[in-house]
Design an enzyme around this catalytic site. Structure first.
Site, PDB file in Angstrom:
ATOM      1  N   ASP A  86       0.862  -1.184   0.000  1.00 12.00           N
ATOM      2  CA  ASP A  86       0.000   0.000   0.000  1.00 12.00           C
ATOM      3  C   ASP A  86       0.898   1.233   0.000  1.00 12.00           C
ATOM      4  O   ASP A  86       1.561   1.523   1.002  1.00 12.00           O
ATOM      5  CB  ASP A  86      -0.893   0.039   1.244  1.00 12.00           C
ATOM      6  CG  ASP A  86      -2.030  -0.965   1.204  1.00 12.00           C
ATOM      7  OD1 ASP A  86      -2.068  -1.791   0.269  1.00 12.00           O
ATOM      8  OD2 ASP A  86      -2.876  -0.935   2.124  1.00 12.00           O
ATOM      9  N   LYS A 147      -7.128   2.846  -2.470  1.00 11.39           N
ATOM     10  CA  LYS A 147      -7.405   2.757  -1.036  1.00 11.39           C
ATOM     11  C   LYS A 147      -7.797   4.142  -0.552  1.00 11.39           C
ATOM     12  O   LYS A 147      -7.174   5.144  -0.909  1.00 11.39           O
ATOM     13  CB  LYS A 147      -6.172   2.243  -0.293  1.00 11.39           C
ATOM     14  CG  LYS A 147      -6.335   2.146   1.220  1.00 11.39           C
ATOM     15  CD  LYS A 147      -5.087   1.543   1.852  1.00 11.39           C
ATOM     16  CE  LYS A 147      -5.106   1.616   3.372  1.00 11.39           C
ATOM     17  NZ  LYS A 147      -3.887   1.043   3.975  1.00 11.39           N
ATOM     18  N   LYS A 172     -10.096  -0.569  -1.587  1.00  6.17           N
ATOM     19  CA  LYS A 172      -9.896  -0.956  -0.192  1.00  6.17           C
ATOM     20  C   LYS A 172     -10.346   0.221   0.658  1.00  6.17           C
ATOM     21  O   LYS A 172      -9.750   1.298   0.608  1.00  6.17           O
ATOM     22  CB  LYS A 172      -8.429  -1.286   0.085  1.00  6.17           C
ATOM     23  CG  LYS A 172      -8.132  -1.599   1.554  1.00  6.17           C
ATOM     24  CD  LYS A 172      -6.654  -1.903   1.749  1.00  6.17           C
ATOM     25  CE  LYS A 172      -6.267  -2.001   3.222  1.00  6.17           C
ATOM     26  NZ  LYS A 172      -4.823  -2.255   3.402  1.00  6.17           N
TER      27      LYS A 172
END
Length: 231
Positions: A86, A147, A172
């Site tokens: 990430d 995300k 996400k």
């Protein structure tokens, strides 16, 4: 929704995170069948400690590193055993209209490792128009996921943000997702994954709802980990 635990990334990313906190996170991930999201320094510890699918955060939480250094950090985390990464979008460049720089930076990081890269766009800081722009930029950079947030800015994941971002890539949802009710709303809005420091709570509440029961939540065993906003 019978695969909920595998869609939860149980998270420990607070500034005071200790090795004991990481082991507790991994124990809970194993117990409930979740994934884990941890700092890059903890990846070697985690791979030796437990067989849990691991995400490592890169250039976290501000996303202001130079491209070469972020690529190197990504390679080191992957080499240590991270299954996914990430990274954080440079929100300042996005807001300055430097779209090519934003896209090119992400493209280089994505290309530097053979594992899926999610891009944290810090949605609480962005307008709808900026969310649309960054969604397209991240998709063009061949990232695997968008995300929503790091959990370090005011605000977190919202249904509205997930609905916008999911037009471009799998999402996400992270930041403020602290219960099964929160997570369910994100899934229904189009999220594919949830990132939360309260992943164990989410799974227990989901299990209880599925069984038609209620649960009493114990206090977290994790010393020093921030479990209030879900990261």
């Amino acid at each position: 929704m019978d695969d909920i635990p595998d869609r939860i990334e149980h998270t420990v990313l607070g500034p005071t995170t200790t090795p004991a906190d990481v082991r507790t996170c991994l124990d809970e991930a194993l117990q409930y069948g979740m994934r884990a999201c941890i700092p890059p320094w903890a990846v070697p510890l985690a791979t030796e400690y437990a067989n849990v699918p691991l995400t490592a955060v890169i250039d976290f939480p501000h996303g202001q590193g130079q491209t070469d250094s972020v690529c190197q950090a990504a390679k080191l985390a992957w080499d240590a055993g991270a299954d996914e990464l990430d990274m954080v979008c440079n929100v300042g460049l996005l807001k300055a209209g430097e779209d090519d720089a934003v896209r090119d930076h992400i493209t280089e990081v994505v290309a530097s490792v053979p594992v899926p890269v999610k891009v944290i766009v810090e949605a609480p800081l962005l307008s709808d128009a900026e969310l649309e722009r960054v969604g397209q930029l991240v998709a063009d950079a061949d990232a695997a996921y968008l995300k929503t947030a790091t959990g370090f800015s005011e605000g977190g994941a919202t249904v509205h943000d997930v609905e916008i971002l999911s037009k471009y890539l799998p999402v996400k949802a992270s930041g403020g997702v602290g219960s099964w009710a929160d997570a369910k709303a994100m899934f229904e809005a189009g999220a594919e994954r949830i990132g939360a420091s309260s992943g164990d709570t989410i799974v227990r509440e989901w299990q209880a709802e599925t069984a038609g029961e209620t649960v009493t939540e114990p206090e977290s065993d994790r010393d020093g980990a921030d479990t209030t906003d879900g990261y």
